[in-house]
Motif scaffolding. Structure first.
Motif, PDB file in Angstrom:
ATOM      1  N   ILE A  41       3.863   0.479 -35.832  1.00 60.15           N
ATOM      2  CA  ILE A  41       4.602  -0.734 -36.218  1.00 60.15           C
ATOM      3  C   ILE A  41       5.570  -1.071 -35.090  1.00 60.15           C
ATOM      4  O   ILE A  41       6.252  -0.174 -34.568  1.00 60.15           O
ATOM      5  CB  ILE A  41       5.384  -0.502 -37.532  1.00 60.15           C
ATOM      6  CG1 ILE A  41       4.412  -0.279 -38.694  1.00 60.15           C
ATOM      7  CG2 ILE A  41       6.314  -1.666 -37.828  1.00 60.15           C
ATOM      8  CD1 ILE A  41       5.103   0.161 -39.994  1.00 60.15           C
ATOM      9  N   VAL A  42       5.633  -2.339 -34.697  1.00 59.41           N
ATOM     10  CA  VAL A  42       6.556  -2.749 -33.635  1.00 59.41           C
ATOM     11  C   VAL A  42       7.467  -3.842 -34.171  1.00 59.41           C
ATOM     12  O   VAL A  42       6.993  -4.835 -34.730  1.00 59.41           O
ATOM     13  CB  VAL A  42       5.782  -3.269 -32.403  1.00 59.41           C
ATOM     14  CG1 VAL A  42       6.744  -3.600 -31.262  1.00 59.41           C
ATOM     15  CG2 VAL A  42       4.751  -2.243 -31.935  1.00 59.41           C
ATOM     16  N   CYS A  43       8.780  -3.655 -33.997  1.00 59.85           N
ATOM     17  CA  CYS A  43       9.757  -4.614 -34.514  1.00 59.85           C
ATOM     18  C   CYS A  43      10.917  -4.796 -33.546  1.00 59.85           C
ATOM     19  O   CYS A  43      11.002  -4.112 -32.527  1.00 59.85           O
ATOM     20  CB  CYS A  43      10.319  -4.128 -35.840  1.00 59.85           C
ATOM     21  SG  CYS A  43       9.229  -4.409 -37.220  1.00 59.85           S
ATOM     22  N   ALA A  62       7.048   6.407 -47.182  1.00 64.23           N
ATOM     23  CA  ALA A  62       6.045   5.358 -47.388  1.00 64.23           C
ATOM     24  C   ALA A  62       5.282   5.127 -46.084  1.00 64.23           C
ATOM     25  O   ALA A  62       4.058   5.030 -46.074  1.00 64.23           O
ATOM     26  CB  ALA A  62       6.709   4.073 -47.858  1.00 64.23           C
ATOM     27  N   ILE A  63       5.997   5.057 -44.990  1.00 62.17           N
ATOM     28  CA  ILE A  63       5.372   4.802 -43.688  1.00 62.17           C
ATOM     29  C   ILE A  63       4.550   6.013 -43.240  1.00 62.17           C
ATOM     30  O   ILE A  63       3.426   5.879 -42.755  1.00 62.17           O
ATOM     31  CB  ILE A  63       6.456   4.402 -42.655  1.00 62.17           C
ATOM     32  CG1 ILE A  63       6.878   2.953 -42.929  1.00 62.17           C
ATOM     33  CG2 ILE A  63       5.941   4.566 -41.230  1.00 62.17           C
ATOM     34  CD1 ILE A  63       7.915   2.401 -41.982  1.00 62.17           C
ATOM     35  N   ALA A  72       3.753   5.863 -35.524  1.00 57.60           N
ATOM     36  CA  ALA A  72       5.115   5.737 -35.002  1.00 57.60           C
ATOM     37  C   ALA A  72       5.642   4.343 -35.304  1.00 57.60           C
ATOM     38  O   ALA A  72       4.874   3.416 -35.564  1.00 57.60           O
ATOM     39  CB  ALA A  72       5.137   5.976 -33.494  1.00 57.60           C
ATOM     40  N   VAL A  73       6.963   4.213 -35.296  1.00 60.44           N
ATOM     41  CA  VAL A  73       7.584   2.896 -35.335  1.00 60.44           C
ATOM     42  C   VAL A  73       8.290   2.705 -34.003  1.00 60.44           C
ATOM     43  O   VAL A  73       9.041   3.585 -33.552  1.00 60.44           O
ATOM     44  CB  VAL A  73       8.592   2.763 -36.495  1.00 60.44           C
ATOM     45  CG1 VAL A  73       9.285   1.403 -36.430  1.00 60.44           C
ATOM     46  CG2 VAL A  73       7.910   2.926 -37.846  1.00 60.44           C
ATOM     47  N   PRO A 124      10.879   8.211 -34.155  1.00 61.47           N
ATOM     48  CA  PRO A 124      11.280   6.817 -33.992  1.00 61.47           C
ATOM     49  C   PRO A 124      11.411   6.495 -32.494  1.00 61.47           C
ATOM     50  O   PRO A 124      12.138   7.174 -31.776  1.00 61.47           O
ATOM     51  CB  PRO A 124      12.655   6.768 -34.667  1.00 61.47           C
ATOM     52  CG  PRO A 124      13.194   8.158 -34.537  1.00 61.47           C
ATOM     53  CD  PRO A 124      12.041   9.106 -34.349  1.00 61.47           C
ATOM     54  N   ILE A 125      10.701   5.490 -32.027  1.00 56.11           N
ATOM     55  CA  ILE A 125      10.770   5.148 -30.597  1.00 56.11           C
ATOM     56  C   ILE A 125      11.674   3.938 -30.403  1.00 56.11           C
ATOM     57  O   ILE A 125      11.367   2.837 -30.854  1.00 56.11           O
ATOM     58  CB  ILE A 125       9.372   4.844 -30.030  1.00 56.11           C
ATOM     59  CG1 ILE A 125       8.478   6.079 -30.180  1.00 56.11           C
ATOM     60  CG2 ILE A 125       9.461   4.407 -28.570  1.00 56.11           C
ATOM     61  CD1 ILE A 125       7.061   5.863 -29.693  1.00 56.11           C
TER      62      ILE A 125
END
Ligand code: SF4
Lengths: 420, 160
Positions: free
Chosen positions: B53-55, B71-72, B79-80, B100-101
């Protein structure tokens, strides 16, 4: 270089003479707050890892609150796991149904919060207790499990921001309006990883309840903690209330302590504020937004479900009828009883409100007042994220109890000053 | 190879990652089935094991619910990657053994659907689709140890 109040608390908790922001420390925990959503998983984790011990039964305070009384079978199972564990460990401060209340209102009221201590809880609004000159922060279930078992957690000592609250409050303006203004200025991540320290003469005009409303929302600016020093008001509140140890250490920030950000709020210039969906930082003065139609009003939560909040709401609703669904939730059994004894419950009844037992309930979209798609709710809670109180298509507007009550009476966002 | 699911959003909060209506359970499979539901109802269907996931900024803000990490993890996200993380969420990730990245500018460097290869210890992301290599600051050693041990409790147990 001097130390901030937060650095001094960490130095004590880590058994050091001095620490500074950025230091990694192992801190002794003085109180661990446990509730029904995040503690059952922590208990299961401890079991899975074969860790049976509790570091100090007197330092763990347990209350179901989010879904209490149990709203469905799944939450009843959570409560059962919490109940079985609390009994098995013979925890003396386990507040069962009938004595249970919204955690952040209950713990200070029942005398579990002391200045100078390090407090963690499995809930993001644990920062509330900073109103008592303590370091207090929310943790997840794993940290909670580690704290329960060992009484020690690692922390990076946070840098501090300082907000000086000046001026006198005008009619209709409350501490909720101050914190909505602070979050409007710095944004929901403006205080990320930091402690927000509140100082200044306007604090003198605030009760402990009002101060807790401010520190409660430090997390809504991303803060690790919010903190307010101890004064005569704090001491008077704690007198005769503290459970167990009645002594405490009072720390103060040094005059030459370092702050990464400083700002002042002139409380005498504030207007009642409303934070629009879907961020607590979307605050607008009521003058710019009154008249927007609402469907529901919610008065309660760890932010504004205390007795003085209910008194303000009752003052406004007295002799009137609300035009929208209005739900009033006293945050603890003691507040609930006070609301009855003082005749507030009757005023709410006459105005056409529902008065419920203490619970987090609809604040987090749990139960007792869930919103449908398209519903707009004026709420005294702290968070207005997408879907926070129900349907992802509903909207939550955050405000003080006075603004919420006036809006309930008019059925639309209203200026509480017309009723005071 | 991990596929990137990009959400050009700041402040993706824990209520979007796992809505409170599902907090009456801590069953990872149930939580996983509703992962990211209030942000993207189709997420669980399209996410393959190991996807990323990328945010933007402040990912995971809001509640302290570790359910938002479970959940993730349960949805098998690898990875996020976010410009920045909310504090409690970041800490919860490490405590759960999930990496967490933190990568400023991630949204400019990674497009939805890009194929990525991540070197967690070295701190690089090879963007195979764009043919670029992106550096990030890897977790500090003590946090990496916790992640590699599979989380804080496992870590505490092993150290004993
Ligand atoms: S009242 Fe709302 S914000 Fe406070 S602890 Fe309960 S759910 Fe959280």
């Amino acid at each position: 270089m001097g130390m901030t109040i937060t650095e001094k608390i960490f130095a004590r908790a880590a058994g050091k003479t001095a620490v500074k922001a950025g230091d990694l420390v192992n801190a002794n925990i003085d109180v661990v707050m446990c509730h029904d959503v995040t503690t059952p998983p922590a208990i299961s984790m401890l079991k899975e890892h074969g860790i049976d011990k509790v570091f100090d039964v007197n330092k763990i305070v347990v209350t179901p609150d989010h879904f209490q009384p149990a709203k469905d079978i799944a939450s009843a199972e959570l409560h059962k796991r919490l109940d079985t564990w609390a009994k098995e460990k013979k925890l003396p401060y386990y507040y069962k149904l009938g004595r249970a209340g919204v955690c952040h209102a209950l713990l200070p009221e029942q005398g579990h919060i002391r200045p100078g201590e390090v407090i963690v809880g499995g809930d993001s609004h644990t920062c509330t207790y900073g109103a008592f000159g303590a370091f207090s922060t929310g943790v997840g279930s794993t940290d909670l499990a580690a704290a329960i078992a060992t009484g020690i957690l690692w922390f990076k000592v946070p840098a501090s921001m300082r907000f000086t609250l000046n001026g006198s409050f005008r009619k209709g303006v409350y501490s909720k309006d101050v914190i909505l203004e602070v979050i409007r200025r710095i944004g929901t991540d403006g205080a990320l990883y930091k402690a927000i320290e509140f100082v200044g003469p306007a604090l003198k005009e605030m009760t402990m309840e009002g101060r807790m409303t401010i520190t409660n929302m430090a997390i809504e600016a991303g803060g690790k903690s919010g903190i307010i020093g101890v004064d005569a008001t704090t001491r008077a509140y704690l007198d005769g209330r503290l459970k167990g140890m009645t002594e405490y250490t009072v720390f103060e920030s040094d005059a030459d302590a370092a702050y990464v950000h400083e700002d002042t709020v002139d409380c005498s210039r504030l207007e009642p504020m409303v934070a629009f969906p879907h961020l607590p930082s979307n605050g607008k003065p009521i003058g710019e937004c009154k008249g927007l139609a609402m469907d529901q009003c919610y008065i309660g939560s760890c932010t504004n479900g205390r007795i003085e909040d209910l008194r303000i709401a009752a003052t406004i609703m007295k002799g009137k009828e609300v035009r929208i669904r209005t739900i009033v939730v006293p945050a603890t059994p003691e507040i609930w009883k006070q609301a009855i004894d003082e005749g507030l419950a009757e005023i709410f009844y006459n105005a056409g409100c529902v008065v419920s037992a203490p619970t987090c309930g609809a604040c987090l979209g749990g139960f007792m007042g869930i919103l449908a798609a398209g519903d707009k709710c004026i709420s005294t809670t702290n968070r207005n994220f997408v879907g926070r109180m129900g349907s992802p298509k509903s909207e939550v507007y955050l405000a003080s109890p006075a603004t919420a009550a006036a809006s309930a009476v008019e059925g639309k966002l209203a200026d509480c000053r017309n009723y005071l | 190879m991990a596929k990137a699911h990009v959400y050009k959003r700041d402040h993706v909060n824990t209520d979007e990652i796992i809505p409170a209506r599902y907090l009456n359970t801590d069953d990872a499979a149930v939580l996983a089935a509703h992962c990211m539901e209030d942000l993207d109802t189709g997420f669980v269907k399209k996410c393959q094991p190991g996807d990323v996931i990328v945010c933007g900024d402040d990912f995971g803000c809001g509640s302290s619910r570790e359910h938002a990490v479970w959940a993730i993890q349960g949805a098998k996200v690898g990875a996020v990657i976010a410009h920045s993380f909310a504090r409690i969420y970041y800490r919860n990730c490490i405590n759960c053994g999930f990496y967490p990245i933190e990568l400023h500018g991630a949204l400019e460097k990674i497009n939805d659907g890009d194929e990525l290869e991540i070197d967690y210890r070295g701190g690089t992301i090879a963007n195979k689709t764009q043919g670029t290599t992106i550096a990030f600051t890897p977790l500090p050693e003590f946090a990496l140890e916790i992640v590699n041990d599979g989380g804080l409790l496992e870590h505490i147990k092993r150290k004993k």
